[in-house]
Design a protein around this motif. Structure first.
Motif, PDB file in Angstrom:
ATOM      1  N   VAL A 229      11.420   0.624   6.087  1.00  0.00           N
ATOM      2  CA  VAL A 229      11.565  -0.277   7.232  1.00  0.00           C
ATOM      3  C   VAL A 229      10.779  -1.567   7.007  1.00  0.00           C
ATOM      4  CG1 VAL A 229      11.161  -0.521   9.709  1.00  0.00           C
ATOM      5  CG2 VAL A 229      11.793   1.712   8.765  1.00  0.00           C
ATOM      6  N   LYS A 230      11.452  -2.711   7.163  1.00  0.00           N
ATOM      7  CA  LYS A 230      10.742  -3.987   7.131  1.00  0.00           C
ATOM      8  C   LYS A 230       9.829  -4.078   8.349  1.00  0.00           C
ATOM      9  CE  LYS A 230      14.220  -6.732   4.674  1.00  0.00           C
ATOM     10  NZ  LYS A 230      15.108  -7.930   4.754  1.00  0.00           N
ATOM     11  N   ALA A 231       8.595  -4.517   8.141  1.00  0.00           N
ATOM     12  CA  ALA A 231       7.635  -4.550   9.243  1.00  0.00           C
ATOM     13  C   ALA A 231       6.665  -5.707   9.059  1.00  0.00           C
ATOM     14  CB  ALA A 231       6.871  -3.236   9.332  1.00  0.00           C
ATOM     15  N   HIS A 232       6.060  -6.106  10.159  1.00  0.00           N
ATOM     16  CA  HIS A 232       4.994  -7.110  10.141  1.00  0.00           C
ATOM     17  C   HIS A 232       3.784  -6.515  10.839  1.00  0.00           C
ATOM     18  CE1 HIS A 232       3.130 -11.113  10.180  1.00  0.00           C
ATOM     19  NE2 HIS A 232       2.704 -10.817  11.395  1.00  0.00           N
ATOM     20  N   PHE A 233       2.618  -6.665  10.234  1.00  0.00           N
ATOM     21  CA  PHE A 233       1.381  -6.241  10.883  1.00  0.00           C
ATOM     22  C   PHE A 233       0.519  -7.474  11.088  1.00  0.00           C
ATOM     23  CE2 PHE A 233      -2.784  -4.522  11.606  1.00  0.00           C
ATOM     24  CZ  PHE A 233      -2.532  -3.350  12.311  1.00  0.00           C
TER      25      PHE A 233
ATOM     26  N   PRO B 150      -0.914  -0.692  -0.619  1.00  0.00           N
ATOM     27  CA  PRO B 150      -0.542   0.293   0.401  1.00  0.00           C
ATOM     28  C   PRO B 150      -1.635   0.472   1.457  1.00  0.00           C
ATOM     29  CG  PRO B 150      -1.315   1.424  -1.563  1.00  0.00           C
ATOM     30  CD  PRO B 150      -1.377  -0.051  -1.861  1.00  0.00           C
ATOM     31  N   PHE B 151      -1.201   0.664   2.688  1.00  0.00           N
ATOM     32  CA  PHE B 151      -2.105   0.917   3.797  1.00  0.00           C
ATOM     33  C   PHE B 151      -1.606   2.154   4.557  1.00  0.00           C
ATOM     34  CE2 PHE B 151      -2.439  -3.598   2.974  1.00  0.00           C
ATOM     35  CZ  PHE B 151      -3.774  -3.908   3.171  1.00  0.00           C
ATOM     36  N   PRO B 152      -2.124   3.330   4.254  1.00  0.00           N
ATOM     37  CA  PRO B 152      -1.792   4.501   5.083  1.00  0.00           C
ATOM     38  C   PRO B 152      -2.229   4.231   6.523  1.00  0.00           C
ATOM     39  CG  PRO B 152      -2.835   5.182   3.026  1.00  0.00           C
ATOM     40  CD  PRO B 152      -3.001   3.693   3.118  1.00  0.00           C
ATOM     41  N   PHE B 153      -1.409   4.633   7.488  1.00  0.00           N
ATOM     42  CA  PHE B 153      -1.706   4.272   8.872  1.00  0.00           C
ATOM     43  C   PHE B 153      -1.405   5.406   9.835  1.00  0.00           C
ATOM     44  CE2 PHE B 153       2.793   3.076   8.425  1.00  0.00           C
ATOM     45  CZ  PHE B 153       3.353   3.645   9.565  1.00  0.00           C
ATOM     46  N   ARG B 154      -2.004   5.276  11.014  1.00  0.00           N
ATOM     47  CA  ARG B 154      -1.668   6.109  12.164  1.00  0.00           C
ATOM     48  C   ARG B 154      -1.733   5.228  13.407  1.00  0.00           C
ATOM     49  NH1 ARG B 154      -3.990  11.532  11.785  1.00  0.00           N
ATOM     50  NH2 ARG B 154      -1.935  11.979  10.937  1.00  0.00           N
TER      51      ARG B 154
ATOM     52  N   LEU C 125      -2.243  -8.860   8.640  1.00  0.00           N
ATOM     53  CA  LEU C 125      -2.026  -8.409   7.264  1.00  0.00           C
ATOM     54  C   LEU C 125      -0.793  -9.050   6.637  1.00  0.00           C
ATOM     55  CD1 LEU C 125      -2.808  -4.577   7.452  1.00  0.00           C
ATOM     56  CD2 LEU C 125      -4.286  -6.414   6.597  1.00  0.00           C
ATOM     57  N   GLY C 126       0.213  -9.342   7.462  1.00  0.00           N
ATOM     58  CA  GLY C 126       1.408  -9.980   6.939  1.00  0.00           C
ATOM     59  C   GLY C 126       2.613  -9.071   6.934  1.00  0.00           C
TER      60      GLY C 126
ATOM     61  N   THR D 234       3.812  -6.919   1.268  1.00  0.00           N
ATOM     62  CA  THR D 234       4.717  -7.547   0.314  1.00  0.00           C
ATOM     63  C   THR D 234       3.987  -8.364  -0.734  1.00  0.00           C
ATOM     64  OG1 THR D 234       6.501  -7.641   1.955  1.00  0.00           O
ATOM     65  CG2 THR D 234       6.659  -9.143   0.080  1.00  0.00           C
ATOM     66  N   ARG D 235       3.000  -9.155  -0.332  1.00  0.00           N
ATOM     67  CA  ARG D 235       2.439 -10.152  -1.246  1.00  0.00           C
ATOM     68  C   ARG D 235       1.663  -9.556  -2.413  1.00  0.00           C
ATOM     69  NH1 ARG D 235      -1.250 -11.332   3.222  1.00  0.00           N
ATOM     70  NH2 ARG D 235      -3.416 -10.834   2.661  1.00  0.00           N
TER      71      ARG D 235
END
Length: 244
Positions: free
Chosen positions: A119-123, A183-187, A126-127, A178-179
């Motif tokens: 899934v494309k996402a924006h945080f 990786p950022f594992p998340f909850r 972070l970007g 992307t840049r």
């Protein structure tokens, strides 16, 4: 985790601190466990991402989820302020959706769901990136509802009908920026719902049955939901200090 874990957390500050502590302890246990993990083929990366406690962010978001047991659905998360995810995901049909009527007025529904693909996402902060792993866990209890067409038909409710602290929504996964491909594992955990509404259609008229389909909105642009996100990040060049 489930709804019961949150029923007695009335103070938001205590809630946020508890989330950070639980996630930190869970990561410590996982990184030090002798059992193989899902990332056993890349153990050094797994350990580096969890060398330090997670980053814990707070933001305001709303969620629009339309999902079915027979067709692909859609889950849209929009962060309106603070730090958090914004994405629009196509979801696989749910396999374990459950709806249960409780007494004369109450109702509970729950399910797990998964995207059809990355899934494309924006945080915020972070970007842009891709969510490459994700599981959604949802459990909601309402104190009252409307079912105007009778047993076995669509059940309607609003945010005001949701029992206090009884909307549990959790997203778990991995976000890859992307840049730099980091990786950022998340909850992600959603807090108390002040606005929104939902419709849940059961498969039959039984008091305990499966979900045929559902459409629910939690929060709104005007009254978003407070969302807590824990993110792990591998840190480079952290100085090892000598003891005095």
């Amino acid at each position: 985790m489930n709804i019961a874990d949150f029923r007695n957390r009335q103070n938001l500050a205590i809630y946020l601190a508890a989330v950070a502590l639980v996630v930190s302890l869970a990561s410590f246990g996982r990184s030090n466990s002798p059992n193989p993990s899902a990332h056993e083929n890349d153990d050094s990366s797994w350990r580096s991402e969890r060398q330090y406690p997670p980053l814990v962010f707070s933001g305001s978001s709303w969620l629009d989820c339309s999902i079915s047991s027979s067709a692909n659905g859609r889950q849209i998360m929009t962060t309106t302020s603070g730090q958090g995810f914004t994405f629009d995901a196509t979801m696989l049909p749910i396999q374990n959706g459950k709806v249960q009527l409780r007494g004369q007025t109450g109702m509970m529904y729950k399910f797990d769901s998964f995207p059809t693909a990355a899934v494309k996402a924006h945080f915020t902060g972070l970007g842009d990136g891709m969510i490459t792993e994700m599981k959604s866990e949802v459990e909601v209890s309402v104190a009252r509802f409307k079912q105007p067409d009778g047993a076995g038909t669509a059940i309607h409710f609003t945010a005001a009908d949701i029992a206090a602290d009884s909307a549990y929504v959790e997203f778990t996964g991995v976000f890859v920026r992307t840049r730099d491909r980091k990786p950022f594992p998340f909850r992600v955990l959603f807090g108390r719902v002040r606005d929104g509404s939902g419709t849940v259609v059961p498969t039959n008229a039984a008091a305990d049955t499966m979900i045929l389909r559902k459409q629910v909105t939690l929060g709104s642009v005007r009254f978003p939901v407070t969302v807590t996100t824990a993110l792990y990040e591998a840190e480079d060049n952290v100085a090892k200090l000598k003891l005095p």
